[in-house]
Design an enzyme around this catalytic site. Sequence first.
Site, PDB file in Angstrom:
ATOM      1  N   TRP A  10       0.810  -1.231  -0.053  1.00 24.72           N
ATOM      2  CA  TRP A  10       0.080   0.148   0.059  1.00 24.72           C
ATOM      3  C   TRP A  10       0.760   1.288   0.024  1.00 24.72           C
ATOM      4  CZ3 TRP A  10      -4.553  -0.870   3.920  1.00 24.72           C
ATOM      5  CH2 TRP A  10      -5.064  -2.238   3.757  1.00 24.72           C
ATOM      6  N   HIS A  96      13.338  -2.308  -1.574  1.00 21.88           N
ATOM      7  CA  HIS A  96      12.331  -1.756  -2.527  1.00 21.88           C
ATOM      8  C   HIS A  96      13.033  -0.665  -3.349  1.00 21.88           C
ATOM      9  CE1 HIS A  96       9.009   0.247  -4.431  1.00 21.88           C
ATOM     10  NE2 HIS A  96       8.228  -1.037  -4.194  1.00 21.88           N
ATOM     11  N   GLU A  98      12.196   2.000  -4.142  1.00 20.93           N
ATOM     12  CA  GLU A  98      11.757   3.437  -3.360  1.00 20.93           C
ATOM     13  C   GLU A  98      12.792   3.659  -2.140  1.00 20.93           C
ATOM     14  OE1 GLU A  98       7.547   3.026  -3.185  1.00 20.93           O
ATOM     15  OE2 GLU A  98       7.460   3.122  -5.526  1.00 20.93           O
ATOM     16  N   GLY A 232       1.625  -2.702  -6.365  1.00 22.11           N
ATOM     17  CA  GLY A 232       1.440  -1.597  -5.862  1.00 22.11           C
ATOM     18  C   GLY A 232      -0.070  -0.835  -6.205  1.00 22.11           C
ATOM     19  N   GLY A 233      -0.132  -0.140  -7.160  1.00 25.25           N
ATOM     20  CA  GLY A 233      -1.358   0.473  -7.335  1.00 25.25           C
ATOM     21  C   GLY A 233      -2.455  -0.309  -7.213  1.00 25.25           C
TER      22      GLY A 233
HETATM   23  C1  PEP Z   1       5.673  -1.593  -6.096  1.00 24.28           C
HETATM   24  O1  PEP Z   1       5.832  -0.617  -5.860  1.00 24.28           O
HETATM   25  O2  PEP Z   1       6.309  -2.802  -5.758  1.00 24.28           O
HETATM   26  C2  PEP Z   1       4.976  -1.845  -7.334  1.00 24.28           C
HETATM   27  C3  PEP Z   1       4.775  -3.121  -7.935  1.00 24.28           C
HETATM   28  O3  PEP Z   1       3.863  -0.779  -7.803  1.00 24.28           O
HETATM   29  P1  PEP Z   1       2.901  -0.810  -8.788  1.00 24.28           P
HETATM   30  O4  PEP Z   1       2.335  -2.145  -9.000  1.00 24.28           O
HETATM   31  O5  PEP Z   1       2.136   0.436  -8.846  1.00 24.28           O
HETATM   32  O6  PEP Z   1       3.766  -0.581 -10.258  1.00 24.28           O
END
Ligand code: PEP
Length: 248
Positions: A10, A96, A98, A232-233
Amino acid sequence: MRRNLVLGNWKQNTTKESAVELLDAIKLELEKAPISTDIGVIPPALFIEMATEEQYSPHFSVGIQNISKTQKGAFTGEIGADMAASASVKYALVGHSERRAYFNESNQDLAQKIERCIENNIVAVFCVGEELKDRKSGNYLEVVKQQVNAVLAEVKHLDIEKLVIAYEPVWAIGTGETATAEQAQEVHAMIRSLVNSKLGFNDISILYGGSCKPSNAKELFIQPDIDGGLIGGAALNAQDFVAIANSF
Ligand code: PEP
């Protein structure tokens, strides 16, 4: 042990109210069609307890987005793996992109975090993935190989039961641009053979992450070396998230 798994990260999203709403909506989806795949949510740490309070499905578990590389002590603001384990956390994200990019996490930090997970019986979901420039230059396999080697070689007492790898090409995270099934499979196969040859682990679970959604999950998950997804999203929408977990 190799098994299918879908985890929803999330990130820094939801409030107490919207986290309750999202969990309730996931519960509803899981009640509509009981799931046989392992599925887990990774909410902000403040909301972990509300996700562990209830047994949504025998296959449902909860993760944490980050843990401290240190054992307990004077580290203001940190959450230790022992704390997470005592709060019924099963998975912890480590590395991750980020966290690597915005919080300068080094390979040594990541190795220590994986060690803390193993000591506390938490499964480390170790994330790797190349940037767009590496994909464009054709150097992506080498980059991912180095990320895996640089961290796993440093981990003491590595335990396959406590490790999942997530391949997340940085150019596909949150961009809407998913790796094709062939692109993802190529890297997953390389990771599997690398981990097997270096560590003797031949049945590790390897998840794909990067703009995975209900419309592309099936073609990704059918690949021989893709065991599920780190989402993610799409994990912020209960219907999409559970639909992805039902895409095997
Ligand atoms: C993530 O941040 O691990 C990810 C896969 O994000 P998204 O699905 O939004 O690309």
